[in-house]
Design an enzyme around this catalytic site. Structure first.
Site, PDB file in Angstrom:
ATOM      1  CE1 TYR A  25     -27.491  45.656 -63.894  1.00 42.64           C
ATOM      2  CE2 TYR A  25     -28.247  47.129 -62.155  1.00 42.64           C
ATOM      3  CZ  TYR A  25     -28.515  46.285 -63.221  1.00 42.64           C
ATOM      4  OH  TYR A  25     -29.804  46.072 -63.611  1.00 42.64           O
ATOM      5  CG  HIS A  39     -31.834  47.628 -73.537  1.00 46.23           C
ATOM      6  ND1 HIS A  39     -31.392  47.277 -72.279  1.00 46.23           N
ATOM      7  CD2 HIS A  39     -31.528  48.942 -73.679  1.00 46.23           C
ATOM      8  CE1 HIS A  39     -30.833  48.322 -71.690  1.00 46.23           C
ATOM      9  NE2 HIS A  39     -30.905  49.345 -72.513  1.00 46.23           N
TER      10      HIS A  39
END
Length: 620
Positions: free
Chosen positions: A233, A415
């Site tokens: 990331y 999520h």
């Protein structure tokens, strides 16, 4: 079932030994690569183009394109094989495994080429399907490789077939390195393969025209050296110009560096908090110890894209406001690189292109959080295959916070963290569930995107929004509690709506006092194993619970009837005025049932067995 044999290029060869088989294999691959073409009966290919496209493998050898017909309830697929060896497997499975998968197989037996609907069992053994629901329409040699065009209904009512439905689909693929006499000789455990996640059933939403004064801003991380590891990331801070006024974002789209289409998995742009005048410039791994802590205050989502998604358009009467007084000039780009082959030396400058206008639309779009509060009082026992937690946005909160005309939800981003498997948000009115806002029965925490809804959902004052998440903790030995950590859990639906209201967060959690009564009850039946002393934290208490059938069932029941603490919060993180603790669960007297799959009216046009793919020198 053995594929039918037919006279072909290798028909006169004697039964091969190992060396001769290797030579035959080389010849078969060469023929596959150069001259495989189809002359096939069956329905014509779709007239419309294949607008959706995704690379399947990291090297870009396989590329899938598709379109969706909601009228016919059929998906047309085109699989482009750039480098064909001795065949290929492609299909779908529940979580992306090659075992227990619904497959199509293209293979050669050394004499001919065949295409068939198949499935794999739990040991990876491949079997021909008794019903050939994948129908090959065309196989064509192109300058880019072999293009296979085929179709399949959403639902076949064949127990060996995957039900194509809304939400995430785990696509699987594998390469065949040698000829096989029949698919039954194939075992997926010995094949080179992988998975890719997509949303197959894209909504048919019209694309509004962009205003004539639309300008663009590219938020990109310049010249990133992609680390040679499977998952990275990457965080990059960008800055809007001084004096950048208030604008509306009306559309955004991905900008992916050429050659990295299979490595850039998903990207998000966040706006930083306006409470800080500046943010340090940083470009590096998001988990780096060098990342400034202040970047954790860049959490307001402006854009989110995932592999396979196209441009995201706002409804023509709304736009997402950014810039101007009270808005931070700093943005955080987060890029997820998926590099399973751990390739090194690749550079990337991908990002997201924002299309914005100074001509403000009628409504500001807003983002509201639904689901569970980030708190350890909501927990999943270890060893659970499908444990459900539910969060509520109650009628009391919507009655107080929403305008009389209501709000219109047009998009949603689900999520959870690592153990999430399903997410569902339902709208209820007058005690009855009325419609699904968003559902993903094959949810993956590794594939999160903002998805347009097939139709807007209107929420009126007094309505209830119920968000449920299903978790799998079979690989864990301790309870998984709610929280911000990646090994903790969340259950959230970020709904995108208009017109914007002051309500930014509408979530719940079980009453903390009721949970303490649960711990005391467990102690009565387990010889004081759980510390109920005031200094013990909730995670410590959950860690000491002996997880037997009693403690599991009582916790599940507690979450199903105990009062809740409501967070009916404004954007300032302050709750709306009112009493929000010890609130009763919304009373739901009628629930929606999952729709039964619609079986195709007739299987008459489906072939009875493998389709023979003709080998010739011209195009069929």
């Amino acid at each position: 079932m053995q594929a039918p044999r037919r006279p072909g290029r290798w028909a006169s060869l004697p039964s091969p030994n190992v060396r001769e088989a290797a030579s035959m294999y080389g010849t078969a691959v060469a023929v596959f690569l150069v001259i495989l073409v189809a002359a096939l009966q069956g329905s014509a290919p779709p007239e419309s183009p294949l607008p959706y496209r995704v690379p399947l493998d990291p090297q870009g050898t396989l590329e899938l394109s598709w379109n969706v017909s909601y009228v016919q309830e059929v998906v047309h697929f085109q699989l482009l094989v750039r480098t064909l060896r001795a065949g290929v497997l492609f299909g779908m499975s529940d979580r992306g495994e090659l075992e227990n998968a619904d497959l199509v197989v293209l293979w050669t037996d050394g004499d001919g080429a065949y295409f068939a609907d198949a499935w794999s069992d739990g040991q990876g053994r491949v079997h021909l399907d008794s019903r050939q629901d994948y129908q090959l329409l065309r196989a064509q040699s192109t300058p880019d490789g072999l293009a296979l065009l085929f179709k399949r209904p959403f639902s076949t009512c064949d127990p060996k077939d995957y039900l194509i439905e809304d939400g995430t689909v785990h696509l699987v693929y594998a390469f065949l390195e040698e000829p096989f006499r029949s698919p039954e000789a194939i075992n997926t455990s010995g094949l080179q393969g992988g998975l890719q996640r997509v949303q197959l059933l894209k909504p048919e939403v019209p694309e509004p025209a962009l205003p004539p004064d639309t300008r663009t801003l590219e938020v990109r991380a310049p010249d990133v050296l992609i680390p040679g590891q499977e998952t990275t990331y990457w965080c990059h801070i960008a800055e809007l110009p001084q004096g950048f006024g208030r604008h509306h974002i009306v559309m955004y789209e991905p900008v992916v560096s050429e050659g990295n289409e299979a490595l850039v998995h998903h990207m998000e742009v966040f706006q930083c908090s306006a409470e800080f005048e500046s943010f340090p410039h940083f470009s590096g791994p998001c988990d780096s110890k060098m990342k400034p802590q202040r970047l954790n205050y860049c959490r307001h989502v402006l854009a989110a894209w995932a592999l396979g998604a196209k441009a995201f358009y706002y409804p023509e009467e709304a736009g997402l406001a950014f810039g101007g007084p009270g808005s931070s000039r700093f943005l955080r780009l987060e890029v997820h690189y998926h590099n399973p082959l751990k390739m090194e030396g690749r550079r990337d400058s991908s990002g997201i292109r924002l299309h914005y206008t100074a001509t403000l639309r009628r409504f500001d779009a807003g983002i509201m959080e639904l689901g569970l509060v980030y708190t350890p009082v909501m927990a999943i026992p270890p060893g659970e295959m499908a444990f459900v937690l539910t969060g509520y946005c109650t009628d009391k909160c919507t009655q107080l916070a929403l305008p009389p005309s209501g709000i219109r939800i047009f998009a949603s981003q689900l999520h959870t963290h690592l153990t999430g498997r399903k997410v569902l948000t339902v709208l209820a009115r007058d005690g009855r569930e009325r419609e699904i806002v968003n559902r993903d029965n094959h949810y993956s925490p590794h594939f999160q995107e903002i998805r347009m809804l097939k139709k807007e959902v209107t929420v009126y004052p007094g309505d209830v929004l119920i968000t449920s998440c299903t978790y799998n903790t079979e690989d864990r030995t301790l309870a998984t509690v709610g929280g911000f950590g990646i090994l903790e859990e969340m259950c959230v639906n970020y709904v995108h709506y208009y017109p914007q209201t002051q309500l930014e967060l509408c979530k719940s959690a079980v009453d903390a006092g009721s949970l303490q009564k649960y711990f005391h009850l467990v102690n009565r039946f387990n010889s004081e194993d759980v510390c109920t002393c005031p200094q013990a934290s909730v995670p410590q208490q959950f860690a000491s619970v002996p997880w037997n059938s009693f403690s599991r069932d009582v916790l599940r029941a507690l979450y199903g009837f105990a009062p809740i603490s409501m967070h009916c919060n404004k954007s300032s993180a302050v709750r709306f005025q009112g009493e929000w603790d010890l609130q009763p669960l919304p009373e739901i007297t009628s629930t929606l049932l999952e729709p039964a799959p619609q079986c195709p009216a007739s299987q008459a046009q489906s072939p009875a067995g493998p389709t023979v793919v003709s080998i010739s020198g011209g195009k069929g």
